[in-house]
Design an enzyme around this catalytic site. Structure first.
Site, PDB file in Angstrom:
ATOM      1  N   CYS A  55     190.023 -22.007   7.774  1.00 20.74           N
ATOM      2  CA  CYS A  55     190.596 -23.195   8.415  1.00 20.74           C
ATOM      3  C   CYS A  55     191.081 -24.094   7.281  1.00 20.74           C
ATOM      4  O   CYS A  55     191.897 -23.658   6.471  1.00 20.74           O
ATOM      5  CB  CYS A  55     189.583 -23.873   9.324  1.00 20.74           C
ATOM      6  N   ARG A  85     185.473 -24.606  11.530  1.00 20.58           N
ATOM      7  CA  ARG A  85     186.054 -23.620  12.457  1.00 20.58           C
ATOM      8  C   ARG A  85     185.889 -22.192  11.936  1.00 20.58           C
ATOM      9  O   ARG A  85     185.741 -21.254  12.724  1.00 20.58           O
ATOM     10  CB  ARG A  85     187.526 -23.947  12.678  1.00 20.58           C
TER      11      ARG A  85
END
Length: 876
Positions: free
Chosen positions: A547, A553
């Site tokens: 990410c 993430r």
């Protein structure tokens, strides 16, 4: 007043006066009733008697007026009742205060012990008598008509009061508080110390009327014990508190990190309330995380508890299990020594990279990847040999910089995949616009023109700011006004008797839930994980996931993918290792995202990323109830302990910081506590069938299949029925026993030398043949229905044509059918032989039979007996 004087032994009447106007007094009677623990205020005006009744526990203030015989008395009612009474003398006033304090301190406990004393025929009660003086006796019995029994009772009351006060002072640190009608006790944890106690605290809750109880403060938590309603009590670790505020002088408002808000109103001066808030801020938000309760907490392990949570994850062993590192010469282990030459301060002590990448080239890649988070292999498919690699975004900037070492490393990751060395996917978790925006700050994403045979895909998962905003909206929605300083009168607006308005509010709530976009973000996470699994399983291609910085993430996506493809991570120990490896070791910033020990309520770096991930795991446990060894309660416990700061597992932001703080030797690991033998059954999924879960799980990420996690977000809401948790709590042990017996039966079949798969296939073929015969019968005679269908297909028009006798027969049939439906056990058709409708289903059914039917026979000795034993599945 005759009724008032009916029980002189257990009641005492004090005549008082209240000054209404100048030179005008009204006589009152204050009656202390020790039978029902009440203070009764009587007034006779113009021939009418007025009465107010309060519990001893509602008396919150007794203030003597200096140089007079007056007493100001305040009761915690709605509205608050306060009045000043004038006694006949100061001695009488002091006696009244002592007896009221006795009632507050001991309540009904005094009556219980006195009745025991009466049953023992005048033997001395188990307490030291405080003998009444002549003056006190004269005040209690002014007419001189009291018997020894009455004198003994009031001596006993005052003596029990002194004993309770002394015991309360001596044992204050043991958590024993003498309150009205009960002794409140709670078990301290090892290392927990009590600080402050305040009786008669009011808790304001919009879901019900104000409650009153005891507010207790320790170095770990806030404990509130309600006098009457146990479900109004609170056990709140200080780590849950995001901020503590004062309102209206005597009110404290606690905003929590799990969608809750508590409002406490104290019957104390403002100085005491300010002291409580200062202590909360000092304990919940210390300057250093080493001052949190985790460094004081201890647990006592039993002889059977052999799990040490700190040694649960051995990175070398885990890489050997998941990557087969020792047998793969194309990969090598990097020692990221925290003490000496640390390549990446936010990476684990050991990580895996391609073997052909030299140390100098790896350092060069560190300068090209954000936060020096180089591509590291975390998992390899056991069949296709495709790998999952994680890292941070590259830093090409607006000029489009290149890095030969990084390109070489990516090329090596693609080449070591024997199943598909012609394709590698870059999985960028961010939306495309966000990735482009990062190029302005000198970062960005991979240019596939510089990376041979690679594709770049954006997963459109929003950043921490969007998730934080969504969670804040969801928190406000779940509170529905609870505890935000609202009074009980104001909170009535949340309730209505109009059904149409209730329906409208339900509709608005669902619309507001959609407006938070929380379920949308969970769906995006599952959708991205499903795509990643498809690339590895179907296209047999390796993937590199990142990410922005690779710790939010990226952790979500890589851990989800590993969970879906590796059955080991769906067990209790495996799930703990997955969290330790993908979240803790690879540097998810738990302290910063959850604000451990930080008072910066509005910090832009706070975000419930891990909460969102656990929500996605909950969605998977619903879609695949047989695939996970752990249950919903396990997920809730993990989330609670992340916030509580009771254990050292989730402190600090990286392994390096935990190593420098010496967390492993100074604190207890969460997994040491949760994986104890006595706790495992609590967190075990009774429907878990490991032999069914050896394949990859493909989640259904359609909007229809994503549901609101009521068990977490609304578990403290009294208006919500927590049916799922309650049902599992009641039947959990029984279902576990049933599962063990079922698996034992399958093992007996295998041990007998029979082919379990062949039996399953034969049973399935017999069942298919029977269905085909039924279809042929239906084609020949469409009116031929089963008895169950006849019960259902009788229409209202047909029932009107039936005779009375037929109507009664039909009712009996319906009742019989309803009975079968209730037990989920349809009647067996005589056309269906018992043995032909059996299929050995690998895994226990959801509804176990009664306990008397759960009998496991001895191992059958012949094949016929084996087939007969298999017919037990029909009863299931």
């Amino acid at each position: 007043m005759s009724e008032v004087q009916s029980h002189p032994d257990y009641r005492k009447i004090f005549p008082v006066w209240v000054s209404k106007r100048l030179r005008q007094k009204t006589q009152y009677m204050l009656v202390l009733n020790f039978e029902d623990c009440t203070i009764n205020i009587h007034k006779v005006n113009k021939g009418k008697e007025y009465r107010k009744t309060y519990k001893f526990s509602q008396c919150v203030r007794l203030s003597s007026v200096a140089k007079s015989d007056k007493l100001e008395m305040t009761f915690s009612s709605i509205p608050v009742y306060s009045r000043t009474y004038a006694f006949g003398s100061s001695e009488e006033r002091e006696l009244f205060c002592n007896m009221v304090r006795a009632g507050i301190a001991v309540g009904s406990k005094a009556m219980d012990r006195w009745q025991m004393f009466e049953l023992e025929d005048g033997k001395l009660p188990p307490t030291k008598f405080k003998l009444l003086s002549e003056a006190e006796t004269a005040l209690l019995f002014p007419q001189g008509k009291a018997d020894h029994r009455a004198i003994d009772f009031f001596e006993f009351i005052l003596a029990v009061r002194d004993e309770a006060a002394e015991e309360n002072n001596n044992n204050g640190n043991e958590g024993q508080l003498f309150v009205d009608q009960a002794t409140f006790k709670f078990r301290h944890y090892q290392g927990e110390i009590s600080f402050q106690t305040k009786n008669h605290t009011a808790r304001i809750d919009c879901h019900r009327a104000n409650s009153r109880g005891v507010f207790h403060l320790t170095n770990y938590r806030v404990v509130y014990h309600d006098y009457k309603h146990q479900n109004c009590s609170v056990n709140l670790p200080l780590g849950f508190i995001s901020r503590a505020l004062t309102s209206e002088g005597s009110t404290v408002i606690l905003h929590c990190k799990d969608c809750r808000t508590f409002t406490f109103r104290f019957d104390a001066n403002q100085q005491w309330v300010e002291f409580v808030v200062q202590h909360l801020n000092r304990t919940a938000f210390p300057a250093d995380q080493s001052l949190l309760f985790a460094y004081s907490n201890e647990i006592v392990l039993g002889e059977e508890d052999t799990c040490n949570g700190w040694s649960l994850l051995d990175l070398k062993q885990e890489y050997e299990r998941s990557i087969k590192l020792s047998s793969d010469p194309k990969l090598r282990l990097i020692n990221n020594d925290f003490a000496n030459d640390c390549l990446s301060p936010t990476y684990p002590r050991y990580f895996v990279v391609p073997a052909l990448i030299s140390d100098d080239e790896l350092k060069d890649v560190c300068h090209f990847r954000s936060r020096a988070r180089v591509p590291a292999v975390v998992w390899k498919h056991p069949v296709t040999q495709a790998t999952i690699t994680r890292c941070a975004q590259p830093m090409p900037g607006l000029k489009g910089k290149r890095n030969e070492a990084d390109e070489k490393l990516v090329s090596q990751l693609r080449a070591i995949n024997p199943s598909n060395s012609e394709l590698l996917y870059f999985i960028d978790c961010r939306p495309y616009k966000a990735a482009v925006g990062n190029t302005i700050m000198g970062k960005g994403f991979e240019n596939t023109a510089h990376y041979d045979k690679c594709k770049l895909i954006f997963m459109n998962i929003d950043n921490i700011h969007a998730i934080r905003g969504s969670f804040e909206k969801l928190s406000e929605l779940c509170r529905l006004g609870e505890g935000q300083g609202v009074s009980v009168e104001d909170s009535a607006k949340f309730k209505t008797k109009d059904k149409d308005k209730d329906k409208q509010k339900e509709k608005q709530w669902l619309e507001a839930l959609e407006g938070t976009k929380w379920l949308h973000y969970v769906r995006l996470l599952l959708l991205a994980a499903g795509k990643l699994v498809g690339m590895i399983e179907n296209e047999k291609a390796s993937v590199i996931v990142h990410c922005s910085d690779g710790w939010d993430r990226t952790s979500q996506l890589t851990s989800l993918a590993c969970l879906l493809m590796d059955p080991y991570y769906r067990t209790l120990e495996g799930f703990a290792i997955l969290i330790e490896k993908e979240w803790l070791a690879f540097g998810h910033k738990f302290a910063e995202r959850f604000g451990h020990g930080s008072s910066a309520y509005g910090d832009a770096q706070r975000a419930p990323i891990f909460t969102q991930w656990l929500d996605s795991i909950y969605q998977l446990t619903r879609q695949f109830p047989l695939a996970f060894e752990f249950n919903e309660r396990f997920l809730l416990e993990v989330m609670d302990q992340v916030l509580s700061c009771r254990f050292g597992t989730f402190l600090y932001n990286s392994d390096k910081e935990r190593h420098e703080a010496d967390v492993k030797s100074r604190t207890v690991s969460l997994w040491t506590w949760m994986l104890r033998k006595k706790h495992r059954l609590r967190y075990t999924n009774a429907s878990w069938s490991p032999h069914l879960c050896t394949t990859t799980l493909l989640p259904n990420a359609t909007a229809k299949c994503i549901i609101f996690w009521e068990g977490y977000f609304c578990r403290y809401d009294p208006d919500v029925s927590h049916q799922s948790l309650q049902v599992h709590a009641v039947n959990h042990r029984r279902r576990l026993d049933y599962r063990d017996k079922y698996l034992a039966l399958q093992k007996a079949i295998v041990d007998a030398g029979l082919d379990l798969g062949a039996l399953e296939q034969a049973a399935a073929e017999q069942d298919q043949q029977q269905k085909q015969e039924q279809l042929e019968i239906d084609e020949v005679d469409p009116e031929n229905h089963s008895d169950d269908e006849l019960h259902v297909n009788i229409t209202q028009q047909d029932s009107e044509l039936l005779s009375d006798e037929d109507e009664e027969s039909k009712v009996d049939e319906r009742e019989e059918s309803a009975l079968y439906d209730k037990h989920d056990k349809p009647p067996l058709s005589p056309k269906k032989p018992l043995a032909t409708s059996v299929a050995i289903i690998p895994g226990p059914p959801l509804d176990p039979p009664p306990a008397d039917e759960q009998q496991v026979e001895d191992t059958p000795s012949s094949q016929d007996e084996q087939l007969e034993a298999c017919t037990i599945q029909e009863e299931f």
